[in-house]
Design a protein around this motif. Structure first.
Motif, short mmCIF file in Angstrom:
data_model
loop_
_atom_site.label_atom_id
_atom_site.label_comp_id
_atom_site.label_asym_id
_atom_site.label_seq_id
_atom_site.Cartn_x
_atom_site.Cartn_y
_atom_site.Cartn_z
N PHE A 1 -13.32 0.74 -13.49
CA PHE A 1 -12.07 0.02 -12.95
C PHE A 1 -11.18 -1.07 -12.81
N GLU A 2 -10.14 -1.69 -13.71
CA GLU A 2 -9.77 -3.08 -13.64
C GLU A 2 -8.24 -3.07 -12.56
N ARG A 3 -8.36 -4.09 -12.09
CA ARG A 3 -6.89 -4.30 -11.38
C ARG A 3 -5.34 -4.21 -12.15
N SER A 4 -5.84 -5.19 -13.32
CA SER A 4 -4.46 -5.03 -13.98
C SER A 4 -3.92 -3.71 -14.58
N SER A 5 -4.38 -2.40 -14.26
CA SER A 5 -3.89 -1.51 -14.43
C SER A 5 -2.98 -0.94 -12.95
N ILE A 6 -2.76 -1.12 -12.24
CA ILE A 6 -2.21 -1.03 -10.58
C ILE A 6 -0.28 -0.90 -10.78
N GLU A 7 -0.36 0.06 -11.01
CA GLU A 7 1.18 0.01 -10.80
C GLU A 7 1.93 -0.31 -8.94
N GLN A 8 3.14 -0.42 -8.64
CA GLN A 8 3.43 -0.34 -7.86
C GLN A 8 4.79 0.63 -7.95
N LYS A 9 4.89 0.99 -6.95
CA LYS A 9 5.96 2.26 -6.39
C LYS A 9 6.94 1.68 -6.03
N GLY A 10 6.37 1.01 -5.03
CA GLY A 10 6.85 -0.31 -3.77
C GLY A 10 6.45 -1.12 -3.22
N PHE A 11 6.94 -1.57 -2.45
CA PHE A 11 6.30 -2.56 -1.58
C PHE A 11 4.89 -2.30 -1.00
N ASN A 12 3.64 -2.63 -1.03
CA ASN A 12 2.42 -2.36 -1.31
C ASN A 12 2.21 -0.29 -1.37
N ASP A 13 2.95 -0.02 -1.81
CA ASP A 13 2.79 1.23 -2.10
C ASP A 13 2.16 1.71 -3.55
N LEU A 14 1.35 1.69 -3.84
CA LEU A 14 0.35 1.49 -5.01
C LEU A 14 0.24 2.47 -6.00
N VAL A 15 -0.56 2.45 -7.39
CA VAL A 15 -0.72 3.33 -7.63
C VAL A 15 -1.78 3.54 -8.65
N SER A 16 -2.36 4.24 -9.23
CA SER A 16 -3.06 3.89 -11.13
C SER A 16 -3.12 4.74 -12.06
N TYR A 17 -3.69 4.71 -13.13
CA TYR A 17 -3.38 5.30 -14.06
C TYR A 17 -4.98 6.91 -13.77
N VAL A 18 -5.86 6.31 -12.80
CA VAL A 18 -6.77 7.33 -11.52
C VAL A 18 -5.86 8.10 -10.70
N ASP A 19 -5.28 7.46 -10.43
CA ASP A 19 -4.34 8.73 -9.43
C ASP A 19 -3.59 9.83 -9.96
N LYS A 20 -2.50 9.37 -11.25
CA LYS A 20 -2.56 10.27 -12.49
C LYS A 20 -3.11 11.07 -12.65
N GLU A 21 -4.12 10.20 -12.82
CA GLU A 21 -4.91 11.63 -14.09
C GLU A 21 -5.70 13.36 -13.03
N ALA A 22 -5.98 12.05 -12.37
CA ALA A 22 -6.32 13.09 -10.74
C ALA A 22 -5.43 14.00 -10.69
N GLU A 23 -4.34 14.72 -10.68
CA GLU A 23 -3.27 14.78 -9.73
C GLU A 23 -3.10 15.00 -11.24
N LYS A 24 -2.87 15.11 -12.48
CA LYS A 24 -3.09 16.25 -13.52
C LYS A 24 -4.11 17.62 -13.68
N LYS A 25 -5.08 16.29 -13.59
CA LYS A 25 -6.15 18.09 -13.33
C LYS A 25 -6.46 18.48 -12.80
N LEU A 26 -6.26 18.77 -10.93
CA LEU A 26 -5.74 19.12 -9.67
C LEU A 26 -4.49 20.38 -9.97
N VAL A 27 -3.50 19.42 -10.45
CA VAL A 27 -2.29 20.88 -10.80
C VAL A 27 -3.06 22.51 -12.03
N GLU A 28 -3.62 21.16 -13.52
CA GLU A 28 -3.78 22.22 -14.16
C GLU A 28 -4.45 22.84 -13.90
#
Length: 267
Positions: free
Chosen positions: A28-55
């Motif tokens: 994992f590289e920090r360049s892929s971090i997104e910021q939903k709000g102040f100090n509220d961080l998310v990455s493609y890993v969170d999103k892909e993990a959630e997709k796998k769980l929902v499926e």
């Protein structure tokens, strides 16, 4: 609905997603971090993990809806809803700190009836379902039998946004520091609750939480013999944004300590 079979299948799914998260963490590289709000961080890993769980969860219980942190599916079920935190402890994860987990709870009406918290770094799967007891992997767990706050180790979480209540919080923190064996901050509310359930912590408190932070841990603590509430009263601790969890013995002391300093913000 066979909760025992459902819990076993949920454990398998959470382990699979946890293995994906840990594998991604190796490169994992920090360049892929997104910021939903102040100090509220998310990455493609969170999103892909959630997709796998929902499926996977759709296949386990097609009639259930979803309450998800990353918004992969927002369809609410009439009675049953999965509450999902695909990566609780995102900030730890992106900094390479191995204290994070997958957390999934099943809400039936207004009651959490099953939950799994999987820590891929320690290979510990905490799970429970209503009436079935609580477990870490295949071993039963129960809360600590420490009789008083002075014999206890307490966990909490620090605010990372909405700092208006910080002065009150610091007073509460100071009180717990002086009245217990100490206070720890791991950075994952789900793990904090799992550790209360298995007796590593005697108590946990935190505010500014979301349902996905606590849902799975609630049923695990309950089935391990613990007690849950809001800070100074009973009430909704799934969606109520604050929670106290304990071994039961120290619960009155925890609520009293918090209540000495904590005042509800005005509406």
């Amino acid at each position: 609905m066979n909760l025992n079979q459902l819990a076993n299948n949920l454990n398998i799914l959470c382990r699979s997603v946890g293995a994906f998260i840990r594998k991604e963490g190796e490169t994992f590289e920090r360049s892929s971090i997104e910021q939903k709000g102040f100090n509220d961080l998310v990455s493609y890993v969170d999103k892909e993990a959630e997709k796998k769980l929902v499926e996977g969860l759709r296949q386990l219980l097609p009639e259930a809806g979803f309450i998800t942190e990353e918004g992969t599916d927002t369809t609410r079920g009439e009675r049953l809803n999965w509450i999902i935190d695909p990566l609780d402890g995102t900030t730890n994860f992106i900094h390479g700190l191995p204290a994070y987990c997958v957390s999934v709870g099943l809400l039936d009406g207004d009651e959490v009836v099953a939950g799994t918290i999987f820590d891929p770094n320690r290979d510990e799967c905490f799970w429970a379902y209503k009436g079935g007891g609580a477990f870490c992997n295949s071993s039963p767990i129960e809360v600590s039998d420490a009789p008083a706050l002075k014999d206890s180790l307490i966990a909490t979480g620090f605010p990372y946004h909405n700092f208006g209540l910080t002065p009150q919080y610091l007073q509460v923190l100071g009180a717990f520091m002086s009245r217990s064996h100490g206070v720890r901050r791991i950075g994952s509310a789900a793990l904090d609750l799992a550790y209360v359930a298995c007796g590593r912590f005697e108590g946990f408190f935190e505010y500014n939480l979301n349902a996905w932070d606590v849902a799975a841990g609630i049923v695990i603590v309950q089935e391990a013999g613990g007690k849950l509430s809001r800070f100074t009263e009973e009430g909704d601790y799934v969606f109520g944004r604050e929670i106290v969890a304990s071994n039961g013995n120290i619960h009155p002391e925890m609520q009293q300590t918090i209540g000495e300093f904590w005042k509800k913000p005005s509406a």
